[in-house]
Design a protein around this motif. Structure first.
Motif, PDB file in Angstrom:
ATOM      1  N   VAL A 309      -8.879   4.628  -8.992  1.00  0.00           N
ATOM      2  CA  VAL A 309     -10.143   5.228  -9.148  1.00  0.00           C
ATOM      3  C   VAL A 309     -10.312   5.763 -10.681  1.00  0.00           C
ATOM      4  O   VAL A 309      -9.634   5.900 -11.288  1.00  0.00           O
ATOM      5  N   THR A 310     -11.699   4.788 -10.997  1.00  0.00           N
ATOM      6  CA  THR A 310     -12.040   4.864 -12.499  1.00  0.00           C
ATOM      7  C   THR A 310     -13.472   5.540 -12.475  1.00  0.00           C
ATOM      8  O   THR A 310     -13.954   5.607 -11.582  1.00  0.00           O
ATOM      9  N   ALA A 311     -13.561   6.125 -13.538  1.00  0.00           N
ATOM     10  CA  ALA A 311     -14.812   6.934 -13.867  1.00  0.00           C
ATOM     11  C   ALA A 311     -14.889   6.916 -15.298  1.00  0.00           C
ATOM     12  O   ALA A 311     -13.989   6.909 -16.293  1.00  0.00           O
ATOM     13  N   ARG A 312     -16.215   7.316 -15.932  1.00  0.00           N
ATOM     14  CA  ARG A 312     -16.523   7.200 -17.276  1.00  0.00           C
ATOM     15  C   ARG A 312     -16.894   8.763 -17.669  1.00  0.00           C
ATOM     16  O   ARG A 312     -17.666   9.044 -16.807  1.00  0.00           O
ATOM     17  N   CYS A 313     -16.061   9.655 -18.445  1.00  0.00           N
ATOM     18  CA  CYS A 313     -16.222  10.847 -18.537  1.00  0.00           C
ATOM     19  C   CYS A 313     -16.285  11.058 -20.115  1.00  0.00           C
ATOM     20  O   CYS A 313     -16.091  10.443 -20.924  1.00  0.00           O
ATOM     21  N   ASP A 314     -17.349  12.140 -20.413  1.00  0.00           N
ATOM     22  CA  ASP A 314     -17.134  12.703 -21.860  1.00  0.00           C
ATOM     23  C   ASP A 314     -15.934  13.476 -21.961  1.00  0.00           C
ATOM     24  O   ASP A 314     -15.170  13.792 -21.066  1.00  0.00           O
ATOM     25  N   LEU A 315     -15.726  14.130 -23.153  1.00  0.00           N
ATOM     26  CA  LEU A 315     -14.670  14.790 -23.642  1.00  0.00           C
ATOM     27  C   LEU A 315     -14.476  16.149 -22.701  1.00  0.00           C
ATOM     28  O   LEU A 315     -13.535  16.311 -22.343  1.00  0.00           O
ATOM     29  N   LEU A 316     -15.485  16.607 -22.457  1.00  0.00           N
ATOM     30  CA  LEU A 316     -15.579  17.993 -21.567  1.00  0.00           C
ATOM     31  C   LEU A 316     -15.229  17.626 -20.383  1.00  0.00           C
ATOM     32  O   LEU A 316     -14.671  18.511 -19.548  1.00  0.00           O
ATOM     33  N   ALA A 317     -15.748  16.673 -19.706  1.00  0.00           N
ATOM     34  CA  ALA A 317     -15.641  16.356 -18.270  1.00  0.00           C
ATOM     35  C   ALA A 317     -14.104  15.824 -17.975  1.00  0.00           C
ATOM     36  O   ALA A 317     -13.911  15.775 -16.763  1.00  0.00           O
ATOM     37  N   ARG A 318     -13.626  14.849 -18.927  1.00  0.00           N
ATOM     38  CA  ARG A 318     -12.471  14.357 -18.648  1.00  0.00           C
ATOM     39  C   ARG A 318     -11.355  15.144 -18.171  1.00  0.00           C
ATOM     40  O   ARG A 318     -10.727  14.892 -16.906  1.00  0.00           O
ATOM     41  N   GLY A 319     -11.225  16.347 -18.628  1.00  0.00           N
ATOM     42  CA  GLY A 319     -10.191  17.113 -18.178  1.00  0.00           C
ATOM     43  C   GLY A 319     -10.571  17.561 -16.751  1.00  0.00           C
ATOM     44  O   GLY A 319      -9.343  17.726 -15.885  1.00  0.00           O
ATOM     45  N   VAL A 320     -11.686  18.169 -16.470  1.00  0.00           N
ATOM     46  CA  VAL A 320     -11.988  18.624 -15.105  1.00  0.00           C
ATOM     47  C   VAL A 320     -11.906  17.485 -13.965  1.00  0.00           C
ATOM     48  O   VAL A 320     -11.114  17.494 -12.931  1.00  0.00           O
ATOM     49  N   VAL A 321     -12.225  16.456 -14.270  1.00  0.00           N
ATOM     50  CA  VAL A 321     -12.242  15.259 -13.361  1.00  0.00           C
ATOM     51  C   VAL A 321     -10.770  14.615 -13.089  1.00  0.00           C
ATOM     52  O   VAL A 321     -10.416  14.585 -12.094  1.00  0.00           O
ATOM     53  N   GLU A 322      -9.941  14.504 -14.223  1.00  0.00           N
ATOM     54  CA  GLU A 322      -8.669  14.174 -14.098  1.00  0.00           C
ATOM     55  C   GLU A 322      -7.692  15.221 -13.232  1.00  0.00           C
ATOM     56  O   GLU A 322      -7.270  14.812 -12.311  1.00  0.00           O
ATOM     57  N   GLY A 323      -8.112  16.583 -13.594  1.00  0.00           N
ATOM     58  CA  GLY A 323      -7.534  17.819 -12.739  1.00  0.00           C
ATOM     59  C   GLY A 323      -7.854  17.496 -11.130  1.00  0.00           C
ATOM     60  O   GLY A 323      -6.714  17.865 -10.321  1.00  0.00           O
TER      61      GLY A 323
END
Length: 364
Positions: A309-323
């Motif tokens: 699963v891939t996605a493009r995230c900004d710095l703040l959203a990356r941690g939430v999405v990965e979690g």
């Protein structure tokens, strides 16, 4: 003197048909056309006597070789591989161009996943060959040349110049060579698809022998909405590329690949951005019991399966999405891997769910 044997004209003897540029033929050529000395219709001719010096098929030195040597020769010619006995799988990106299914040979070397079998990276999303991604995957301007005005899958302006022409002239020599070598084209390739209908049309165009020779498939797909969740938009401009019916048909086509051994599925969730209320982006539920997973459960007999699963995230959203995704995707990957690698004869609740999904789509 048949210089004009490719015309398709209502009146092939009209001299004006040969003046599309305004230039006139020389008088000698004009006289030949008028007298029908050239451009005359082909008439059935008497059978050409067989030349005794020409070898028949059974006398061909090539076909008199042992079957093992012939298979090595067919593999060497059709796969362009220096090791014909164990050809390295090459990745073919399937594309749809002007209503025809074509392919592009991947230009990047096939990476390894740590096992003996090469496996392309599922996270590439076809960035290895930037002319091949489906048009709806390109919405952030990273790949120039794509048109947002056309709703056809593959619209890169430079795609026609990168299409591949397989060396299949060998298959046209005779029926015996065709029967012996056809399957090599499909066994020695890994097919990569990012448009559902493109693969459906491709598989339906193949002979049963060729279709059943496909052993490797990579699916790189970007959901516009969650399949099989009651969100199917009949009037959407994406209705011909993203629909519940198409999702079920696609996985039905995959399930009919009797010799499929390796399957990879990559889901591109698009962009996630941090907003005041949290993280904005399209989420998709991951679990063996989800409706969109049901059609996949008709596939059986795999030797390997992988999910990314891939996605493009900004710095703040990356941690939430990965979690949110790492654990859920890992559990779904393990569940699908255990399920899809079962023997084809096994019929269990997963198959029943897949059948119920088909009936739900077919119901008025």
């Amino acid at each position: 003197m048949r210089h004009f044997d490719t015309w398709v004209l209502r009146d092939p003897y009209s001299i004006w048909h040969y003046y599309p540029t305004g230039h006139r033929w020389r008088d000698t050529v004009r006289d030949l056309i008028h007298s029908r000395a050239i451009c005359s219709p082909e008439t059935p001719s008497s059978p050409t006597p067989i030349n005794p010096s020409i070898h028949t098929q059974s006398q061909s030195p090539l076909l008199r070789l042992p079957a093992e040597l012939r298979q090595m020769i067919w593999s060497y010619v059709l796969t362009n591989d220096a090791t014909p006995t164990t050809p390295t799988p090459q990745t073919l990106h399937l594309v749809q161009l002007k209503g025809k299914i074509r392919h592009v040979r991947c230009t990047s070397p096939t990476p390894h996943n740590g096992s003996e079998t090469p496996n392309p990276a599922l996270t590439q999303n076809r960035h290895c060959c930037p002319t091949t991604p489906a048009r709806w995957r390109i919405y952030d301007g990273r790949v120039p040349g794509h048109s947002d005005r056309l709703l056809y899958p593959h619209t890169h302006e430079h795609l026609p110049s990168t299409l591949s022409n397989s060396n299949v002239a060998l298959l046209r020599v005779c029926r015996r060579i065709y029967a012996e070598a056809e399957h090599i084209l499909y066994q020695a390739s890994r097919f990569d698809v990012d448009d559902l209908y493109t693969f459906i049309a491709f598989s339906e165009s193949l002979s049963p022998s060729a279709r059943n020779s496909i052993q490797r498939l990579t699916v790189q797909w970007m959901p516009i909405w969650i399949p099989m969740a009651g969100l199917d938009h009949k009037g959407s401009i994406y209705g011909h590329t993203h629909s519940d019916e198409l999702w079920v048909r696609f996985w039905g086509s995959v399930a009919r690949l009797s010799e499929l051994k390796e399957l990879g599925l990559s889901l591109d969730l698009g962009r996630f951005t941090s907003v005041a209320s949290g993280v904005s982006g399209q989420r998709i539920p991951f679990g063996m019991g989800e409706g969109w997973v049901g059609p996949l459960l008709g596939v059986r007999g795999l030797s390997s399966f992988d999910l990314a699963v891939t996605a493009r995230c900004d710095l703040l959203a990356r941690g939430v999405v990965e979690g949110e995704l790492v654990k859920e995707v890992g559990e779904l990957r393990d569940g699908l891997r255990e399920f899809l690698c079962r023997p084809k004869e096994v019929l269990d609740e997963g198959s029943k769910r897949e059948k119920r999904a088909r009936l739900a789509i077919a119901a008025p």
